[in-house]
Design an enzyme around this catalytic site. Sequence first.
Site, short mmCIF file in Angstrom:
data_model
loop_
_atom_site.label_atom_id
_atom_site.label_comp_id
_atom_site.label_asym_id
_atom_site.label_seq_id
_atom_site.Cartn_x
_atom_site.Cartn_y
_atom_site.Cartn_z
N ASP A 64 82.29 10.37 13.59
CA ASP A 64 83.30 11.01 14.43
C ASP A 64 82.78 12.45 14.58
O ASP A 64 82.40 13.08 13.59
CB ASP A 64 84.65 11.01 13.68
CG ASP A 64 85.76 11.58 14.54
OD1 ASP A 64 86.72 10.85 14.80
OD2 ASP A 64 85.68 12.77 14.94
N SER A 66 83.99 15.19 14.82
CA SER A 66 84.65 16.27 14.07
C SER A 66 83.88 16.56 12.78
O SER A 66 84.05 17.62 12.18
CB SER A 66 86.10 15.88 13.74
OG SER A 66 86.10 14.67 13.03
N THR A 96 83.68 13.20 21.73
CA THR A 96 84.02 14.25 22.69
C THR A 96 84.52 15.54 22.02
O THR A 96 84.43 16.61 22.59
CB THR A 96 85.11 13.77 23.66
OG1 THR A 96 86.26 13.39 22.90
CG2 THR A 96 84.64 12.61 24.50
N ASP A 97 85.06 15.41 20.80
CA ASP A 97 85.73 16.59 20.21
C ASP A 97 84.79 17.78 20.04
O ASP A 97 85.19 18.92 20.27
CB ASP A 97 86.38 16.22 18.87
CG ASP A 97 87.60 15.34 19.07
OD1 ASP A 97 88.18 15.39 20.19
OD2 ASP A 97 87.98 14.59 18.16
N CYS A 286 90.99 34.75 27.45
CA CYS A 286 91.29 34.12 28.76
C CYS A 286 90.20 33.09 29.05
O CYS A 286 89.02 33.37 28.90
CB CYS A 286 91.25 35.15 29.88
SG CYS A 286 92.45 36.46 29.75
N1 ASN Z 1 87.30 11.93 17.53
C1 ASN Z 1 86.40 11.48 18.56
C2 ASN Z 1 85.06 12.18 18.33
O1 ASN Z 1 84.88 13.28 18.72
C3 ASN Z 1 86.98 11.77 19.92
C4 ASN Z 1 86.27 11.13 21.07
O2 ASN Z 1 85.09 10.82 21.04
N2 ASN Z 1 86.97 10.91 22.19
O3 ASN Z 1 84.20 11.60 17.74
#
Ligand code: ASN
Length: 347
Positions: A64, A66, A96-97, A286
């Site tokens: 993941d 994160s 995506t994180d 901002c």
């Molecule tokens: N928790 C996932 C990650 O970053 C989120 C994702 O991929 N949409 O690994």
Amino acid sequence: MSQLPPSLLVIYTGGTLGMVEGARGLEPGRDFSQRLQQALQSLPPARRESLPDFEIMETSRPIDSSGATPGDWQDLARLVASQHTRYRGFVILHGTDTLAWTASSLAFQLQGIDRPVVVTGAMRPLGAPSSDALDNVEDALRFAAQPGLQEVAVCFAGKLLRGVRARKWHTYAPDAFISPNCPPLGEIVDHQAILFDDRGLDMPQRGAPRFELQDYRALGASPVARIVLWPGIAPHLVADWLNDDRIHGALLEVWGGGNAPEDSMLLGALAKATGEGKLLAAISQCPLGTIAIGAYAAGRGLADAGVLSGDDMTAEAVMSKLIHLLAQPLPSDERRRRFVTPLVGER
Ligand code: ASN
């Protein structure tokens, strides 16, 4: 240009795109190659046949995102660098994180890259109802086959963004990424990858690899602090961060066009840190626009304390650039000069 190799390399690092249901919720799944090949069978034949050839590689421990660290950014850059001449382009599948952090760091490490490195992910796992995973992989493959793309980019929801300018902007919408201060580099139109004219990096920022593969782990666990100011912030908190010997640099997120309190203790803590050779840079809280520190009397103190302007960079780009510069054996004034110089279209 010499003949390009025929295939792309897809590197799966984990993230929702390849997650499967586990005992405690979604977790990174294995055997991604097999699952992707199967999913591709669901595409209409004409679309499937028009995809470029690719090979797939999985990192040893899909995560993941994160849990990603600068050490992971370093490993990924080294992997791409080691395979760089064997493939015509790269697709990196990533959670995506922290995708924008990895993309930013890759841009600094793979300076001058002469072929596409396209980072993508998904908001829903491959095979889940209304998943965006297959579309994002398909789009990323199409962009990674474009020889005109010579930089690290993020492909998401049919848009191509400069990697070092991208940010995750939405927690669940499929169109989750933006590049607030930089127009998109391209777009998918009718399943074709269109690169917009004159949006790619200028020479000499591309086309001639001069990779800078630094050892980020040697800097320690957390060499750069990210300090977001708030009204009434106590200067001793900032001083505590900056006095820590393990901190070699900091990103300050200030207000508006480059404003911070005219507080002698706060400014004194900043000046002491820069005097010790720590690399401090400021951007605005901002999300849009640039900063000009020193335009207001209240912000002038930042410049006097040696804080560098991060201009219109994203926090992800500043943090990864600070780490990148600090990992190099450079004199302090050269680090400062490089920080304010655009290296890969980051500012
Ligand atoms: N928790 C996932 C990650 O970053 C989120 C994702 O991929 N949409 O690994």
